[in-house]
Scaffold this motif. Structure first.
Motif, PDB file in Angstrom:
ATOM      1  N   LEU B 108       0.866  -1.181   0.000  1.00 10.71           N
ATOM      2  CA  LEU B 108       0.000   0.000   0.000  1.00 10.71           C
ATOM      3  C   LEU B 108       0.901   1.230   0.000  1.00 10.71           C
ATOM      4  N   TYR B 109       0.327   2.396  -0.269  1.00 15.52           N
ATOM      5  CA  TYR B 109       1.111   3.625  -0.140  1.00 15.52           C
ATOM      6  C   TYR B 109       1.528   3.754   1.319  1.00 15.52           C
ATOM      7  N   LYS B 110       2.804   4.020   1.554  1.00 13.40           N
ATOM      8  CA  LYS B 110       3.302   3.974   2.924  1.00 13.40           C
ATOM      9  C   LYS B 110       2.940   5.205   3.751  1.00 13.40           C
ATOM     10  N   ILE B 118      -7.676   3.281   1.971  1.00 15.74           N
ATOM     11  CA  ILE B 118      -8.897   2.562   1.559  1.00 15.74           C
ATOM     12  C   ILE B 118      -9.771   3.477   0.708  1.00 15.74           C
ATOM     13  N   LYS B 119      -9.930   4.729   1.165  1.00 13.93           N
ATOM     14  CA  LYS B 119     -10.814   5.658   0.440  1.00 13.93           C
ATOM     15  C   LYS B 119     -10.319   5.928  -0.978  1.00 13.93           C
ATOM     16  N   ALA B 136     -15.880   2.061   4.649  1.00 13.93           N
ATOM     17  CA  ALA B 136     -14.542   1.744   5.158  1.00 13.93           C
ATOM     18  C   ALA B 136     -14.586   1.651   6.679  1.00 13.93           C
ATOM     19  N   LEU B 137     -15.262   2.629   7.306  1.00 13.29           N
ATOM     20  CA  LEU B 137     -15.346   2.624   8.779  1.00 13.29           C
ATOM     21  C   LEU B 137     -16.123   1.409   9.273  1.00 13.29           C
ATOM     22  N   GLN B 138     -17.178   1.055   8.542  1.00 13.97           N
ATOM     23  CA  GLN B 138     -17.975  -0.109   8.937  1.00 13.97           C
ATOM     24  C   GLN B 138     -17.115  -1.383   8.903  1.00 13.97           C
ATOM     25  N   ILE B 167      -9.852  -5.071   2.867  1.00 14.87           N
ATOM     26  CA  ILE B 167     -10.990  -4.126   2.877  1.00 14.87           C
ATOM     27  C   ILE B 167     -11.026  -3.355   1.557  1.00 14.87           C
ATOM     28  N   SER B 168      -9.844  -2.887   1.100  1.00 17.36           N
ATOM     29  CA  SER B 168      -9.785  -2.113  -0.154  1.00 17.36           C
ATOM     30  C   SER B 168     -10.295  -2.925  -1.340  1.00 17.36           C
ATOM     31  N   SER B 169     -10.094  -4.236  -1.295  1.00 14.55           N
ATOM     32  CA  SER B 169     -10.487  -5.023  -2.466  1.00 14.55           C
ATOM     33  C   SER B 169     -11.953  -5.448  -2.436  1.00 14.55           C
TER      34      SER B 169
END
Lengths: 293, 333
Positions: B108-110, B118-119, B136-138, B167-169
């Motif tokens: 991920l971007y560090k 995620i957003k 994302a929060l959920q 989560i991102s995927s």
């Protein structure tokens, strides 16, 4: 269609990438140093000179400027050329390292299953281009303030007669220069697999782009002589050389147009080559099994 | 007289019918794909179908060609032979928003926070900012990640980073999930949570392609599987049917005591194709069709082994996997 998915237009995703690139790079130390700290130091120096150099006549300033070992009217355009090149190079350098980093940590796979290669590269070029322009605007503001505080700067640099056309042409060459180096570095980033490999290559390209700023001191006694003219036709040196020439003199219109055309054709050719081989090259990376690059 | 159905029951019956219909449709159809890297055949004539409403297991040893198959499927690799149809057509820009992809090797971007990461990735899948933040929060709450939401990615442990990437995927509610080794490096609680998520999505009619080394999980969740080895498909079909097909061949034995040479002695018996040690004194044996279980038992006793338990059983997917990969036998569904 499932709830939660809204169609993202092509432009939207490009702009999202541009926005992300801008905001994730604007706080980098290298950028802040060159875009904020150095201009502020420059402004402070001008202020100091203004405070301590009061009462000196215009003629006296000019005589002193010409008496320095290398005449200041040549040194100042050289420094400006270097700032111009670095502003271009810092932004396009982020593109190079950004692409390699995304390849190293495999984010590129997620990105390319979300957007097209063209959206990705265009978004990056636009976002980082805005970063370059912000940087240039910062320098313009600082320069205007410095000139207001210390008008002698203009006399020293022989820039009293600078006009709107010159500023427009310099901006055109800045944008062309940025796009040229951004596309070159995007191409290099797409074939390299490791940030370590990128350092010597980006170093070499910085050197080439800074070349006109260095040799200006020796050849720009006559900015329309053979060496600057030739440099105006070589794609990697053309933008900086022409920007310096436009600043110092009135180059022949035909040379300005030729230089612009050569640079535009080069940019188009590089974009064509990069896009053609992008996907193939974007998935080539060093065999590493770390989670973060 | 039959009781009239309430509108809710009708709606439910309608939804169930629609889901059942959806389940019969094909989400991914791959036909005869081949890809060479230099002289190496990474994928060699692989064909398979993954349906909506099922979890399809893509199995194989390291370097078998699983990731290349996935990359070809997702149009990340070009210039291959064969054809891929994904969600009813070729993989276009519009299709990309409907795919949730978790690559095997992740990053991920560090320098951004977990929530920002995620957003951003959700926005590239076409989600609006507020919607992406809410979802994302959920998901972060469900995965006990709320304390990490404002931390930069480089400050997080590998496991936490992996959860962020999972989560991102899945955040954008995709129609097709392509998850390459989603369980590696996760604690059992997170593994359980991920399984719950993919089963929930499957039940909604989504297609899930799951590439994993974890045969127990594959056996537990995948309706159908494909095993590839050296770029070729070596096993393909319904998990239950595959197990039934091999059921007469598998035997579990438990020895009265641990002996160092037990595995070697068992392996010497003609007709025992494979010995898989389950623990120090329990072994799974795969018998040749010509060797009857009772004859196998006699042969074991004659080797001086004291048998506490002898049980003919359905083989584990792991034992079938090891057998087919090693023997490279070609089986059609």
């Amino acid at each position: 269609m499932d709830a939660g998915i809204k169609k993202g237009g092509k432009m939207n995703k490009t702009l999202l990438i541009a926005k992300h690139e801008f905001f994730s790079n604007v706080t980098r130390k290298g950028y802040l140093l060159f875009a904020v700290i150095v201009p502020i130091l420059f402004l402070l120096s001008a202020a100091m000179l203004a405070i301590f150099g009061t009462g000196v006549s215009k003629e006296e300033v000019l005589i002193r400027a010409m008496e320095t070992p290398i005449p200041l009217p040549l040194v100042i355009p050289s420094i400006m050329g270097a700032i111009f090149s670095l502003a271009i190079f810092i932004s396009s350098g982020f593109l190079l390292y950004g692409i390699i980093e995304e390849k190293e940590n495999r984010l590129i796979e997620i990105l390319l299953t979300s957007v097209s290669e063209r959206q990705l590269i265009t978004g990056k070029i636009l976002g980082l281009g805005m970063l370059g322009i912000t940087q240039l605007v910062m320098w313009i503001i600082v320069s205007l303030l410095a000139i207001t505080i210390l008008p002698a700067i203009l006399w020293m640099a022989h820039l009293q007669g600078i006009n709107a056309l010159q500023i427009i042409l310099i901006s055109v060459f800045f944008i062309l220069g940025y796009f040229l180096f951004a596309t070159i570095l995007a191409g290099i980033g797409s074939v390299l697999s490791d940030t370590k490999e990128a350092s010597p290559i980006s170093g070499a390209i910085t050197t080439i782009s800074l070349l006109p700023s260095w040799i200006v001191i020796f050849f720009f006694g006559d900015p329309n002589s053979m060496v600057p003219t030739i440099l105006s036709y070589i794609p990697v040196t053309a933008p900086t050389t022409m920007a310096i020439r436009v600043l110092m003199t009135d180059p022949p219109v035909i040379e300005i147009i030729t230089s612009i055309i050569i640079t535009v054709i080069t940019i188009a050719a590089i974009i064509f080559l990069v896009e053609k081989n992008l996907k193939k090259n974007l998935l080539t990376y060093a065999k590493k099994t770390k989670l973060l690059g | 007289m039959a009781k009239e159905k309430t509108p809710e029951e009708n709606a439910f019956a309608g939804t169930a019918k629609t889901l059942q219909k959806k389940r019969e449709t094909i989400a991914v159809k791959v036909e005869g794909i081949s890809k060479n890297f230099g002289k190496t055949k990474a994928v060699d004539g692989v064909s398979f179908e993954a349906k909506n409403g099922e979890i399809f297991g893509l199995l194989g040893p390291n370097g078998a060609g699983k990731t290349t198959t996935i990359r070809i499927m997702l149009n990340l690799i070009e210039n291959y032979k064969g054809s891929v149809e994904i969600l009813g057509g070729t993989c276009t820009e519009k299709t990309k928003d409907l795919i949730g992809y978790l690559p095997e090797e992740r990053g991920l971007y560090k320098n951004v926070t977990a929530l920002e990461a995620i957003k951003y990735l959700a926005s590239l899948k076409g989600m609006q900012e507020e919607e992406a933040e809410g979802k994302a929060l959920q998901l972060m709450r469900e995965m006990n990640l709320m304390e990490h939401k404002d931390k930069k990615i480089f400050e997080l442990s590998k496991g936490t980073q992996q959860k962020i990437q999972i989560i991102s995927s899945i955040i954008h509610n995709p129609s097709l999930f392509v998850l390459d080794e989603p369980f590696s490096g996760l604690d059992p609680i997170s593994v359980k949570f991920i399984i719950e998520i993919i089963e929930r999505e499957k039940n909604k009619g989504k297609a899930i392609i799951l590439s994993t080394h974890n045969m127990n999980i594959a056996e537990q969740v995948c309706e159908r599987v494909m095993v590839i080895n050296k770029g070729r498909r070596v096993l393909y079909g319904n998990t239950r049917q595959i197990k039934e097909r091999y059921s007469r061949e598998s035997t579990i034995i438990e020895l009265a005591e641990e002996t160092e040479e037990a595995e070697k002695k068992i392996g010497e018996i003609i007709g025992i194709k494979k010995v898989i040690a389950k623990n120090a004194n329990t072994f799974e044996l795969l018998l040749d069709v010509n060797l009857k279980p009772e004859d196998a038992l006699k042969a074991l006793v004659s080797k001086g082994l004291e048998i506490r338990r002898f049980e003919t059983t359905a083989p584990s997917l792991e034992s079938i996997f090891l057998t087919v990969v090693e023997s490279e036998q070609w089986m059609q569904e």
